[in-house]
Every structure is written in C-alpha cells, then in structure tokens.
Write a protein that holds these residues in place. Sequence first.
Motif, PDB file in Angstrom:
ATOM      1  N   ARG A 661       0.833  -1.216   0.000  1.00 53.33           N
ATOM      2  CA  ARG A 661       0.000   0.000   0.000  1.00 53.33           C
ATOM      3  C   ARG A 661       0.864   1.261   0.000  1.00 53.33           C
ATOM      4  NH1 ARG A 661      -3.364  -3.501   3.537  1.00 53.33           N
ATOM      5  NH2 ARG A 661      -5.264  -3.931   2.327  1.00 53.33           N
ATOM      6  N   ALA A 662       1.964   1.245   0.749  1.00 54.02           N
ATOM      7  CA  ALA A 662       2.857   2.412   0.790  1.00 54.02           C
ATOM      8  C   ALA A 662       3.517   2.632  -0.567  1.00 54.02           C
ATOM      9  CB  ALA A 662       3.908   2.234   1.877  1.00 54.02           C
ATOM     10  N   VAL A 663       3.914   1.548  -1.227  1.00 57.67           N
ATOM     11  CA  VAL A 663       4.598   1.679  -2.525  1.00 57.67           C
ATOM     12  C   VAL A 663       3.639   2.223  -3.580  1.00 57.67           C
ATOM     13  CG1 VAL A 663       5.644   0.373  -4.428  1.00 57.67           C
ATOM     14  CG2 VAL A 663       6.401  -0.031  -2.069  1.00 57.67           C
ATOM     15  N   TYR A 664       2.375   1.672  -3.617  1.00 62.21           N
ATOM     16  CA  TYR A 664       1.481   2.222  -4.648  1.00 62.21           C
ATOM     17  C   TYR A 664       1.058   3.655  -4.312  1.00 62.21           C
ATOM     18  CZ  TYR A 664      -2.976   0.757  -2.227  1.00 62.21           C
ATOM     19  OH  TYR A 664      -4.028   0.578  -1.371  1.00 62.21           O
ATOM     20  N   ALA A 665       1.080   4.043  -2.992  1.00 61.21           N
ATOM     21  CA  ALA A 665       0.806   5.444  -2.629  1.00 61.21           C
ATOM     22  C   ALA A 665       1.915   6.357  -3.177  1.00 61.21           C
ATOM     23  CB  ALA A 665       0.690   5.589  -1.115  1.00 61.21           C
ATOM     24  N   CYS A 666       3.167   5.814  -3.222  1.00 62.02           N
ATOM     25  CA  CYS A 666       4.306   6.599  -3.733  1.00 62.02           C
ATOM     26  C   CYS A 666       4.141   6.974  -5.206  1.00 62.02           C
ATOM     27  CB  CYS A 666       5.616   5.823  -3.559  1.00 62.02           C
ATOM     28  SG  CYS A 666       6.172   5.763  -1.846  1.00 62.02           S
ATOM     29  N   VAL A 684       5.595   6.200 -12.415  1.00 61.69           N
ATOM     30  CA  VAL A 684       4.314   5.787 -11.827  1.00 61.69           C
ATOM     31  C   VAL A 684       4.113   4.296 -12.080  1.00 61.69           C
ATOM     32  CG1 VAL A 684       1.788   5.970 -12.026  1.00 61.69           C
ATOM     33  CG2 VAL A 684       3.193   8.049 -11.968  1.00 61.69           C
ATOM     34  N   LEU A 685       4.329   3.901 -13.336  1.00 61.45           N
ATOM     35  CA  LEU A 685       4.146   2.491 -13.702  1.00 61.45           C
ATOM     36  C   LEU A 685       5.114   1.592 -12.937  1.00 61.45           C
ATOM     37  CD1 LEU A 685       2.655   0.487 -15.484  1.00 61.45           C
ATOM     38  CD2 LEU A 685       4.384   0.866 -17.268  1.00 61.45           C
ATOM     39  N   LEU A 686       6.324   2.074 -12.748  1.00 59.43           N
ATOM     40  CA  LEU A 686       7.314   1.307 -11.996  1.00 59.43           C
ATOM     41  C   LEU A 686       6.820   1.039 -10.563  1.00 59.43           C
ATOM     42  CD1 LEU A 686      10.750   2.847 -13.098  1.00 59.43           C
ATOM     43  CD2 LEU A 686      10.035   0.447 -13.337  1.00 59.43           C
ATOM     44  N   CYS A 687       6.282   2.086  -9.959  1.00 59.39           N
ATOM     45  CA  CYS A 687       5.753   1.948  -8.579  1.00 59.39           C
ATOM     46  C   CYS A 687       4.624   0.929  -8.537  1.00 59.39           C
ATOM     47  CB  CYS A 687       5.233   3.293  -8.085  1.00 59.39           C
ATOM     48  SG  CYS A 687       6.509   4.344  -7.409  1.00 59.39           S
ATOM     49  N   LEU A 688       3.715   1.018  -9.493  1.00 57.72           N
ATOM     50  CA  LEU A 688       2.567   0.113  -9.490  1.00 57.72           C
ATOM     51  C   LEU A 688       3.005  -1.325  -9.755  1.00 57.72           C
ATOM     52  CD1 LEU A 688      -0.104   2.310 -11.335  1.00 57.72           C
ATOM     53  CD2 LEU A 688       0.168   1.927  -8.886  1.00 57.72           C
ATOM     54  N   LYS A 689       3.967  -1.511 -10.671  1.00 58.97           N
ATOM     55  CA  LYS A 689       4.471  -2.865 -10.938  1.00 58.97           C
ATOM     56  C   LYS A 689       5.161  -3.444  -9.703  1.00 58.97           C
ATOM     57  CE  LYS A 689       5.024  -2.854 -15.973  1.00 58.97           C
ATOM     58  NZ  LYS A 689       5.994  -2.871 -17.094  1.00 58.97           N
ATOM     59  N   ARG A 690       5.892  -2.545  -9.021  1.00 57.27           N
ATOM     60  CA  ARG A 690       6.583  -2.982  -7.792  1.00 57.27           C
ATOM     61  C   ARG A 690       5.558  -3.400  -6.732  1.00 57.27           C
ATOM     62  NH1 ARG A 690      11.174   0.623  -4.624  1.00 57.27           N
ATOM     63  NH2 ARG A 690      12.091  -1.092  -3.436  1.00 57.27           N
ATOM     64  N   ALA A 691       4.472  -2.623  -6.657  1.00 54.56           N
ATOM     65  CA  ALA A 691       3.403  -2.946  -5.712  1.00 54.56           C
ATOM     66  C   ALA A 691       2.787  -4.296  -6.060  1.00 54.56           C
ATOM     67  CB  ALA A 691       2.339  -1.847  -5.721  1.00 54.56           C
ATOM     68  N   GLU A 717      -7.046  -3.126  -5.082  1.00 56.26           N
ATOM     69  CA  GLU A 717      -6.610  -1.753  -4.758  1.00 56.26           C
ATOM     70  C   GLU A 717      -5.657  -1.238  -5.845  1.00 56.26           C
ATOM     71  OE1 GLU A 717      -4.963  -1.800  -0.816  1.00 56.26           O
ATOM     72  OE2 GLU A 717      -6.838  -2.473   0.099  1.00 56.26           O
ATOM     73  N   ILE A 718      -4.709  -2.098  -6.264  1.00 54.15           N
ATOM     74  CA  ILE A 718      -3.748  -1.686  -7.299  1.00 54.15           C
ATOM     75  C   ILE A 718      -4.495  -1.423  -8.619  1.00 54.15           C
ATOM     76  CG2 ILE A 718      -1.739  -2.417  -8.662  1.00 54.15           C
ATOM     77  CD1 ILE A 718      -0.902  -4.063  -6.113  1.00 54.15           C
ATOM     78  N   LEU A 719      -5.513  -2.291  -8.932  1.00 52.39           N
ATOM     79  CA  LEU A 719      -6.330  -2.085 -10.133  1.00 52.39           C
ATOM     80  C   LEU A 719      -6.961  -0.696 -10.120  1.00 52.39           C
ATOM     81  CD1 LEU A 719      -7.846  -2.991 -12.700  1.00 52.39           C
ATOM     82  CD2 LEU A 719      -9.549  -4.105 -11.196  1.00 52.39           C
ATOM     83  N   ASN A 720      -7.444  -0.277  -8.938  1.00 53.98           N
ATOM     84  CA  ASN A 720      -8.060   1.049  -8.818  1.00 53.98           C
ATOM     85  C   ASN A 720      -7.046   2.159  -9.086  1.00 53.98           C
ATOM     86  OD1 ASN A 720     -11.081   1.325  -7.645  1.00 53.98           O
ATOM     87  ND2 ASN A 720     -10.197  -0.664  -7.083  1.00 53.98           N
ATOM     88  N   LYS A 721      -5.796   1.945  -8.656  1.00 55.01           N
ATOM     89  CA  LYS A 721      -4.737   2.928  -8.928  1.00 55.01           C
ATOM     90  C   LYS A 721      -4.462   2.995 -10.435  1.00 55.01           C
ATOM     91  CE  LYS A 721      -3.923   4.452  -4.883  1.00 55.01           C
ATOM     92  NZ  LYS A 721      -4.341   5.828  -4.573  1.00 55.01           N
ATOM     93  N   TYR A 722      -4.443   1.810 -11.091  1.00 56.33           N
ATOM     94  CA  TYR A 722      -4.261   1.769 -12.551  1.00 56.33           C
ATOM     95  C   TYR A 722      -5.343   2.599 -13.243  1.00 56.33           C
ATOM     96  CZ  TYR A 722      -0.481  -1.649 -13.334  1.00 56.33           C
ATOM     97  OH  TYR A 722       0.747  -2.264 -13.445  1.00 56.33           O
ATOM     98  N   LEU A 723      -6.598   2.380 -12.794  1.00 49.84           N
ATOM     99  CA  LEU A 723      -7.724   3.098 -13.401  1.00 49.84           C
ATOM    100  C   LEU A 723      -7.597   4.611 -13.198  1.00 49.84           C
ATOM    101  CD1 LEU A 723     -10.657   0.712 -12.362  1.00 49.84           C
ATOM    102  CD2 LEU A 723      -9.732   1.037 -14.666  1.00 49.84           C
TER     103      LEU A 723
END
Length: 790
Positions: A661-666, A684-691, A717-723
């Motif tokens: 959660r902290a990584v995708y918040a970053c 941004v994509l790097l953070c989400l992939k890492r998450a 949650e990560i899907l929602n960040k992607y959207l």
Amino acid sequence: MMVDGVEDEEKWLAAGIAGLQQNAFYMHRALDSNNLRDALKYSAQMLSELRTSKLSPQKYYQLYMRAFDELRKLEMFFKEETRRGCSIIDLYELVQHAGNILPRLYLLCTVGSVYIKSKEAPAKDVLKDLVEMCRGIQHPVRGLFLRSYLSQISRDKLPDIGSEYEGDADTVNDAMEFVLQNFTEMNKLWVRMQHQGPAREKDKREKERSELRDLVGKNLHVLSQIEGVDLDTYKETVLPRVLEQVVNCKDEIAQCYLMDCIIQVFPDEYHLQTLEILLGAFPQLQPSVDIKTVLSRLMERLSNYAASSTEVLPEFLQVEAFSKLNNAIGKVIEAQADMPILGAVTLYSSLLTFTLHVHPDRLDYADQVLGACVKKLSGEGKLEDNRATKQIVALLSAPLDKYNDIVTVLKLSNYPSVMEYVDSETNKVMAMVIIQSILKNNTQISTADKVEALFELIKGLIRDLDGAAHDQVDEDDFKEEQNSVARLIQMLQNDDTEEMFKIICTVRKHILTGGPKRLPFTVPPLVFSSLKLVRQLQGPEENPFGEEGSTTPKKVFQLLNQTIETLYGVPAPELALRLYLQCAEAANDSDLEPVAYEFFTQAYILYEEEISDSRAQVTAIHLIIGTLQRMHVFGVENRDTLTHKATGYSAKLLKKPDQCRAVYACSHLFWVDDQDNMKDGERVLLCLKRALRIANAAQQMSNATRGSTGSVTLFVEILNKYLYFFEKGNTQINAAAIQSLIELITAEMQSDSNSPDPAADAFFASTLRYIQFQKQKGGAVGEKYEPIKV
C-alpha cells in the motif's frame, strides 16, 4: 443515665399533660354553665402545671402549647362575659386573686387582652401594667414562655400609628417602649440560663438556649413591623436601645444571635443609614463571638440591596459605605489577634463582593481589599485550612464573575499575590476557573504583557508547583486541564505581527517549563498559532526584505524548529513528525525551499531513529507521502532525494500488505495534476508494478504458511490505482495492462487455494461496474474504456 433522664422527662410531661387536661375539662364544664368563679379556679389549677422545673425547653413547649390553646377558649369566654354586662375592670381585679403567681399572670395577660380590646382603658396603660407585673417570674424558662405569651396576645393590640388602639402623640413611643422592655427582660432571662446549673452541663444548657432563642428574637420582628418606626425613630431610639442590651449582656450566644436578628429583620435602607452605629457595636462584642458570620451577612444583604436597583447606589456613596465597612473589618481583625485565618478571609471575601456590587467602576477599592487580605495572609504561609482555601477561591472568583473579563482582573495588582498563598491543588482549581471564564466570554488577550501576567496566574496548570508529583494526579483531570490550556493558547491573537510574535515567545517561555508530560498538549497549539502568524506574514503587506529585527516567516520557522525539538525528550516522535510536516507545508506556501527541506529532513531523521513500532511507521509513511505530494517548492534534486527516501521507507515496512500500500501510494509522488513538470508516467508504472510484485509475494507467503493464497484485496486496490492514472492520461498505463490485471484477479479468485473474502469480492465487483459505467458514457471516455473486457 441519659436514657433514664429522657424516660423520666417523658413521664413528667405525660403527668403534666394529664393534670392540665383534667383541669381543662372542669374549666370547660364551668364555661358551659357560665360559672365564672369555677372557670377561674380550674383555669388557675390548669396553669399551675406550667410551674414545673423538671422539663427541658422542648418538652415544656409541648405543655405550654396545650395551655395556650385552652387560654384562647378562656379569652373568648371573657369576651362573652363582658358582653353580658360583666365589668372588665372587675374581671381584671378578680383574676389577681389566683393563689400562685404564674397562673395569676397568665390569666392577667388573657384578661388584659380583652381589656385592651374593650378600649375602656388606654392600651399603653394596660400593656405597661402587664409588662411590669411579668417581672414577678424570674425563672428563665417559665419567664420566657410567659413573656412570649404576652408578646403573642399583644402584637395586634399595640398603640401603633393607624391601629385602632392608637393613642396620643407619643403613641409610637408607647408601643416601642412596651416591646423594648419585654425584649430586654426576655434577653436577661435567656442569658441567665447560661449561669444556672453545674459547669459539666454547659453543652446541654447551650443546646436548650438555642431551642429558646426564637422566643427572644420575635420581639425584634415585632419592632420591625411597627408602622410608626421610621428611619429617624430607628436611628435615634430603637437601634441604640437594642444594641445597648446586646453589648451589655456580655453573652456570646445572645450577642451573635441578636446581631444577626437585627440584620435580618430590619430593612436594608435602615442598615445603610445607620451603618456607623451598627458597626460601632462590633468591637464591643465578646472576643468569642463569630463576628465574621454576622458581618458577612450584613455585607451580603447590602450587596443584594445594591444589586436590586441602580437607583439606590447614590445612597451608598452618600454614606461612604465602603470606607466604613473597610475600617470596621480592619478594627475587628486588629482587635481579635487570634481570629482564625478563615474568619479574616471570609470577611474580605464578603467585602469584595459588596465592593464589586456597589463600586464596580472603582478597581482601586477592589485592589485595596485584596491588598488587605494579602497583608493578613503574609504571616501565615501556605493555607492548610480547607475552608479558608474555599473562601480564597470565592474571593478570587468574585471579580471574574462580576467583570467577565480577565483583562480587567489583571489590572488588580494584588490579585496574583493572593494566589501565592494557596496550595498547588487550589492554584490549579483557580487557574481552571480563570481559563473557563476566558473561554466562556471569548476574552481577547492581545498583548505580550497581559499574556505574561495571565500565565503567571495560571502557572499551577503550566508547571509543577511545590515539587508536586504527576503520579498523584488523576489522568482524566490532567488531560482536561491541559486541553483547557491548549484552547487558551489558540485564543491568543493580535493582528499586529510584531506583537503576536512576542505573544508566541512569551507562551513558549512558559510552556517549556511544563515538563515532558505537558508538552504533547501545549506544543501543538503553539505550533499552529505560529503557523497562523506565518500566513499573516504572507499577506499583501509583507515586506520581502524585512526590517532589521522585524518578524519574518524564516524567524518564526526557526522558533518552531527549536520548539518541536523539545518533544524529543518526552518522547513523542509521532507527534513531532506530524508537526514537522505541518511546518514543511507552511514553508512550501511561503516559498522557502531550504526551510521546507530542513523540516522534511528532521521528519525523516525521526522516522529512522525514533519510530520503531510497525503501526506507527505505516501511519508516518503515509503522512510523509501525502505531505510530499502537495509540495511544489522543491527543485528537481531536492524532490528526487526526498521521493527516493520515501519509496525506500515504503519498501522496508515490516508487513507485505503495508509495503504494497505504501509503494502504490508513492506513485502519486510522480504525478501531480496541477504541475506539468511533475508527471512522470514511467515512474508511476514502476511503482505500481513494484506494488504488484509485493502483492504477489504476499500471496505466496500466505500460501506457504496458511495453505491458502489469502485475499485478493491488494490486487483490487492496485487495479483502482491503474484506473486512476489511466483516466488522468498517463500513457504508460494502457487498456492492455488493465485487462491483464483484471484477468489475474479473476484467476486468483477462481483458484482452489483462494480463501473466500466477501468484502474483496464486493470491492472487485464494484470496480468492474465502474468500468462498465465508464464504457457506457460514450464519447472520449467510452472510447478509452472500450478495449477493456469485463
């Protein structure tokens, strides 16, 4: 022995009532047959029961009331006899032949009542005759009840002005003379009770006297009801005569009670106009008399009189009431050197209340009273008497209640000096009273000098006094006290930035003495007051260069940095971190990059060195990310440094879900909507992939330890960040990536190793509905979402 005495008394009372009822029966039979001689004979025998000396005043009263009821009937018979032609003068002569003096005098008073009503002789002559004859009874209890009976039957027959028994020009004097003479004789009898019997029964006698005091006091009430007693008569005759009797009796109980009676029964305006005479009697009273209570009641009555109408205030000024009362209290305290401190403080408290009602505009009078109190307290040290302490609180609360303004109270130079003499607990109570007054009345304290004086007054809440230990304090009370101080700090305000900075420095000086337990309560409001000042300094009138020595945002931030550092010693690292981030945001608004960077640096140091609890770390990292995302002041290098640190901290959290959660918040640190230079889709994509990788690792760990992959919540949650980023126009996030993630989640949910989670299922279903809704919108949005299959 005591029980035996009570039982014997009950027997004697029963015997007395039986004898009285028996003779009353024969008296009624004689009355019914109009036999005057028998009626007088049996009534005299009935009244002989009142000659007993065996009963206490309480029991004697029961016997007396039965006789009183029978005498009412006898009086009605005497009236009928006079209507039938019997001469009232003959009747008056006839009853004087009764064998015993006590029955004779009761009968004489009863006939005397009818005699006065007949108006065959002036009321004054009959009353004078009766009051003189009653001297024949010198036994205290019997004499008091006899004279009480005389007072009772004569009260509506006094030769007063406007009365049907009004006499010649001196008629009022005659009425007064009768009541005063009866009062004097009754008081002598009452005082004599004190000196009869053995010394060991002193307490018993005092109790009996207390039961009888109203018999004496009723005379003063009758005096106050005489219509003809105007102010001049009261001043020249009534008061001097009554006071002469009070002073000369030299009896503590009588003096205390009668002085109180005078104050209670006569009108307030009479007291005001005769203040000097009344006060002149106090120093002549016995040293053991409770003067403080009597004087306090006098001042209380005068205070209420002053408060009743503004029209009466000129009377107080005319007679110089304050000066007279102040001098009288001074003389009383001086004369009674051994007066307990409670007495002196009670007197000063009453005098102050009086002063505030009568002279609200004369602060010098109020300060004079407080000064006199300080002088008296100066030889005492800290007060240990709880009752005296309560009076001090009442004394100090009075100006607050009157003015509803601490600023006015601070003008009283002796006010703080009085507070020096109370213990730390009382100091705290008084400090709370002061703060509550300020909060209730929304009082504005707008100069550093006033703040300094105020914080000296409430120092019992600001720091420990007399080495009092914290652990003795109730935790809830302590929190309530410190929260009140915090609210007070928030109320201190001045539009002049220079003065406001002085106020902040003054408050800081005081609260830093409070010790580690208080700082978490008092530092935050001071920080926010300082940040409010920073916003003022950013206003249109701000001089960017600043004058030498003038207040600037940088100067305030330096003070803030030093203030927040004090929380290290508490320790309160989480709170300090929050405050550093607040300051960083304020520095951002002031375009002070070095200052903002320094606050972030301090926050990071705290995170690394002081915050070890995993839950606290999660909260802290999200605060850091949220604050950093809003910062626009940093250059590329500084921002990269801080962002890199934040993402590093996120990846090192203890629990995998927290890491994820902290990584995708970053990811939000690399994409800020209103700043084009801060939109880095690739990172941004790097953070989400890492998450995603971390979420996948969490699933595997769960499978290894529990035999099931656990919830898919993190993936949703990560899907929602992607959207989110897909909608914001991040080209790195495309429909194919989203489609791939949806399929991954679907596969995970259908997997045999997946443990059911209704909340995660609902969350995913809701997300899919949202995608469907966006597709149905049509236009550019619909077109964008069209490739995604749900």
